[in-house]
Write an enzyme that holds these catalytic residues in place. Structure first.
Site, PDB file in Angstrom:
ATOM      1  N   LYS A 196       0.853  -1.182   0.000  1.00 55.04           N
ATOM      2  CA  LYS A 196       0.000   0.000   0.000  1.00 55.04           C
ATOM      3  C   LYS A 196       0.891   1.234   0.000  1.00 55.04           C
ATOM      4  O   LYS A 196       1.733   1.406   0.880  1.00 55.04           O
ATOM      5  CB  LYS A 196      -0.899  -0.006   1.238  1.00 55.04           C
ATOM      6  CG  LYS A 196      -1.720   1.264   1.382  1.00 55.04           C
ATOM      7  CD  LYS A 196      -2.773   1.144   2.460  1.00 55.04           C
ATOM      8  CE  LYS A 196      -3.502   2.454   2.648  1.00 55.04           C
ATOM      9  NZ  LYS A 196      -4.580   2.346   3.647  1.00 55.04           N
ATOM     10  N   ARG A 206     -10.845   9.802   2.500  1.00 56.72           N
ATOM     11  CA  ARG A 206     -10.683  10.465   3.808  1.00 56.72           C
ATOM     12  C   ARG A 206     -11.803  11.469   4.043  1.00 56.72           C
ATOM     13  O   ARG A 206     -12.201  11.702   5.188  1.00 56.72           O
ATOM     14  CB  ARG A 206      -9.294  11.111   3.890  1.00 56.72           C
ATOM     15  CG  ARG A 206      -8.176  10.053   3.886  1.00 56.72           C
ATOM     16  CD  ARG A 206      -6.777  10.662   3.866  1.00 56.72           C
ATOM     17  NE  ARG A 206      -5.760   9.626   3.690  1.00 56.72           N
ATOM     18  CZ  ARG A 206      -4.476   9.887   3.488  1.00 56.72           C
ATOM     19  NH1 ARG A 206      -4.036  11.141   3.437  1.00 56.72           N
ATOM     20  NH2 ARG A 206      -3.615   8.887   3.343  1.00 56.72           N
ATOM     21  N   LYS A 223       1.261   9.925   5.918  1.00 55.32           N
ATOM     22  CA  LYS A 223       1.422   8.531   6.360  1.00 55.32           C
ATOM     23  C   LYS A 223       2.699   7.905   5.802  1.00 55.32           C
ATOM     24  O   LYS A 223       2.805   6.689   5.663  1.00 55.32           O
ATOM     25  CB  LYS A 223       0.171   7.733   5.947  1.00 55.32           C
ATOM     26  CG  LYS A 223      -1.122   8.299   6.540  1.00 55.32           C
ATOM     27  CD  LYS A 223      -2.307   7.359   6.315  1.00 55.32           C
ATOM     28  CE  LYS A 223      -3.558   7.880   7.033  1.00 55.32           C
ATOM     29  NZ  LYS A 223      -4.711   6.947   6.918  1.00 55.32           N
ATOM     30  N   GLU A 239       7.653  -6.598   0.900  1.00 52.63           N
ATOM     31  CA  GLU A 239       6.499  -6.431   1.803  1.00 52.63           C
ATOM     32  C   GLU A 239       5.508  -7.577   1.622  1.00 52.63           C
ATOM     33  O   GLU A 239       4.976  -8.121   2.587  1.00 52.63           O
ATOM     34  CB  GLU A 239       5.774  -5.113   1.486  1.00 52.63           C
ATOM     35  CG  GLU A 239       6.438  -3.866   2.040  1.00 52.63           C
ATOM     36  CD  GLU A 239       6.023  -3.582   3.481  1.00 52.63           C
ATOM     37  OE1 GLU A 239       5.321  -4.419   4.078  1.00 52.63           O
ATOM     38  OE2 GLU A 239       6.403  -2.529   4.007  1.00 52.63           O
ATOM     39  N   LYS A 254      -2.251  -1.456  -3.785  1.00 56.75           N
ATOM     40  CA  LYS A 254      -3.132  -0.297  -3.694  1.00 56.75           C
ATOM     41  C   LYS A 254      -2.321   0.978  -3.806  1.00 56.75           C
ATOM     42  O   LYS A 254      -1.287   1.075  -3.157  1.00 56.75           O
ATOM     43  CB  LYS A 254      -3.834  -0.357  -2.333  1.00 56.75           C
ATOM     44  CG  LYS A 254      -4.725   0.821  -2.035  1.00 56.75           C
ATOM     45  CD  LYS A 254      -5.287   0.682  -0.640  1.00 56.75           C
ATOM     46  CE  LYS A 254      -6.124   1.889  -0.309  1.00 56.75           C
ATOM     47  NZ  LYS A 254      -6.634   1.841   1.035  1.00 56.75           N
ATOM     48  N   SER A 280     -10.412   5.629  -4.151  1.00 51.06           N
ATOM     49  CA  SER A 280     -11.392   6.714  -4.275  1.00 51.06           C
ATOM     50  C   SER A 280     -10.985   7.788  -5.283  1.00 51.06           C
ATOM     51  O   SER A 280     -11.825   8.286  -6.032  1.00 51.06           O
ATOM     52  CB  SER A 280     -11.619   7.340  -2.900  1.00 51.06           C
ATOM     53  OG  SER A 280     -10.402   7.802  -2.352  1.00 51.06           O
TER      54      SER A 280
HETATM   55  C1  PBG Z   1      -6.917   3.638   5.807  1.00 52.93           C
HETATM   56  C2  PBG Z   1      -7.452   3.363   4.467  1.00 52.93           C
HETATM   57  C3  PBG Z   1      -7.386   4.263   3.397  1.00 52.93           C
HETATM   58  C4  PBG Z   1      -8.037   3.665   2.334  1.00 52.93           C
HETATM   59  C5  PBG Z   1      -8.476   2.412   2.751  1.00 52.93           C
HETATM   60  N1  PBG Z   1      -8.094   2.238   4.088  1.00 52.93           N
HETATM   61  C6  PBG Z   1      -6.850   5.630   3.334  1.00 52.93           C
HETATM   62  C7  PBG Z   1      -5.536   5.908   3.897  1.00 52.93           C
HETATM   63  O1  PBG Z   1      -4.667   5.052   3.985  1.00 52.93           O
HETATM   64  O2  PBG Z   1      -5.363   7.051   4.296  1.00 52.93           O
HETATM   65  C8  PBG Z   1      -8.198   4.334   1.000  1.00 52.93           C
HETATM   66  C9  PBG Z   1      -9.205   3.811   0.076  1.00 52.93           C
HETATM   67  C10 PBG Z   1      -9.553   4.736  -1.009  1.00 52.93           C
HETATM   68  O3  PBG Z   1      -8.967   5.814  -1.213  1.00 52.93           O
HETATM   69  O4  PBG Z   1     -10.490   4.389  -1.719  1.00 52.93           O
HETATM   70  N2  PBG Z   1      -6.657   2.598   6.653  1.00 52.93           N
END
Ligand code: PBG
Length: 328
Positions: A196, A206, A223, A239, A254, A280
Site C-alpha cells: 500500500k 478520507r 502517512k 512487503e 493499492k 477513491s
Molecule cells: C486507511 C485506508 C485508506 C483507504 C483504505 N483504508 C486511506 C488511507 O490510507 O489514508 C483508501 C481507500 C480509497 O482511497 O479508496 N486505513
C-alpha cells in the site's frame, strides 16, 4: 509486399474479438467497499465521490440484498465514527456493540452468504487520523499491532469472514494471525494490504470517513513513515512476501492504475490471490471528467478495470463494482 501474418484478421468483428480476448471481467471479480454511518434512513452522497453513499444500517441491509441479486458476493466494510468516540488508541473499535460490529451482523442477517470483509485499521477511530497509536510524534508499530489483533478478533466474533488490515505496520499479519488462532478463529481469513503506497489518491476516501491526518503540531501530517514510497518497486515484493510468510491469505496492491507494474511483479512472484484496490481518487477522476463531458464514463471505467485484471489482479475492490456489473 505484405506479410502473411495480418493481425487485423483476428479483429474483424465482435464475435472474433471476443473469441480471442485474453482477459474478461465478471461479477466474481469484485469486492464492493461500503461506508457505514450511525442513524436511520441515512443515505448521504459523498461530495468527492458522486453517486457513492454512506449508509445507515437499515440502508446497508437493502444495499447488500441488491448487490447479492446482481451477483456481487463480497463486501468490504468501513465505518464513519462519531468524533466524540475517537481517541489515540482507537478504543471504540473494540466495542462489541460498535458500528462495525453491528454492520457485520446487519450484512449477515440480510444476506447470509455474502462474504464480509472488514477494514482493520485505527484511522477512522483515531483522533489524529493515523493508522497507529501516536506517541512523541511517532506512529508506534508494535503497540498498534497488539491493538489491531484485538480489533480483528472483535470483527471475527461479530461474524466477519475476512479481516483486511490496511495499516502497513510491520509484522501485523503475524500478530493478527496468532491472535485469531489463539481465539479459535481458524477460518477467519486475512486479506492484507501488503503493498500500500503513500498515495495522494486517497483524498475522497478520507472525506468519506472524515479520517484525514489532523494538522496539529508534533503530529505527522502524512502517512509516509508507514505507507510505501511510490518510487519503490522491489520493496513491494519484499512487503508482500513478508505478509505471506506471516499468514496472509490474499495480498493486495493499492492504488490500482498508477501501480500496475507492481501488480504484475507481484502476480508473477506469488501464488496467492492478488487483490487490487482501485481507490477513491481513481473513482473521482473518472466521475469528474465524465461530468464535464471530457471522457466516456462507462468506456473508461471498463478499460481501467480490464487493465487492472490484465496486469494480474485476481480480484478488484472498486467503487465501480455495481456500475460495471450492470454493463457486463
Ligand atoms: C486507511 C485506508 C485508506 C483507504 C483504505 N483504508 C486511506 C488511507 O490510507 O489514508 C483508501 C481507500 C480509497 O482511497 O479508496 N486505513
Amino acid at each position: 509486399m505484405y506479410p502473411n501474418q495480418r493481425f487485423r484478421r483476428l479483429r474483424t468483428n465482435p464475435a472474433m474479438r471476443s473469441l480471442v480476448s485474453e482477459t474478461s471481467l465478471s461479477p466474481n471479480d469484485f469486492i464492493v467497499p461500503l461506508f457505514v454511518v450511525e442513524g436511520k434512513n441515512v443515505k448521504e452522497e459523498i461530495a468527492s465521490m458522486p453517486n457513492y453513499y454512506r449508509f445507515s444500517l437499515d440502508y446497508l441491509s437493502k444495499e447488500v440484498k441488491l448487490l447479492w441479486k446482481m451477483g456481487l458476493k463480497s463486501v468490504l466494510l468501513f465505518v464513519k465514527v462519531d468524533d466524540q468516540l475517537k481517541d489515540n488508541a482507537g478504543s471504540e473499535a473494540l466495542n462489541p456493540k460498535g458500528l462495525m460490529q453491528r454492520a457485520i451482523d446487519t450484512v449477515k442477517q440480510a444476506t447470509p452468504e455474502m462474504l464480509v470483509m472488514t477494514d482493520v485499521a485505527l484511522d477512522p477511530y483515531s483522533k489524529y487520523g493515523h493508522d497507529g497509536i501516536v506517541r512523541n510524534g511517532v506512529i508506534e508499530n508494535d503497540s498498534t499491532n497488539l491493538f489491531l489483533a484485538q480489533m480483528a478478533v472483535s470483527h471475527a466474533k461479530a461474524g466477519a469472514d475476512m479481516v483486511a488490515p490496511s495499516d502497513m505496520m510491520d509484522g501485523r499479519i503475524k500478530v493478527i494471525r496468532d491472535e485469531l488462532e489463539a481465539q479459535s478463529y481458524y477460518n477467519t481469513g486475512i486479506m492484507s494490504y501488503s503493498a500500500k503506497f503513500a498515495s495522494a489518491f486517497y483524498g475522497p476516501f478520507r472525506d468519506a470517513l472524515d479520517s484525514a491526518p489532523v494538522d496539529i503540531k508534533d503530529i505527522p501530517k502524512d502517512k509516509k513513515t508507514y505507507q510505501m514510497d511510490p518510487a519503490n518497486r522491489k520493496e513491494a515484493i519484499k512487503e508482500t512476501l513478508a505478509d505471506i510468510s506471516e499468514g496472509a491469505d490474499i495480498v493486495m496492491v493499492k492504488p490500482g492504475l498508477c501501480y500496475l507494474d507492481i501488480v504484475r511483479d507481484i502476480a508473477n512472484e506469488v501464488n496467492l490471490p492478488v487483490a487490487v484496490y482501485q481507490v477513491s481518487g481513481e473513482y473521482a477522476m473518472i466521475k469528474a471528467a465524465s461530468e464535464k463531458g471530457w471522457l466516456d464514463h462507462d468506456a473508461v471505467m471498463l478499460e481501467q478495470l480490464l487493465a487492472i485484471k490484465r496486469a494480474g489482479a485476481s480480484m478488484i475492490a472498486s467503487y465501480f463494482a455495481k456500475d460495471a456489473v450492470q454493463l457486463l
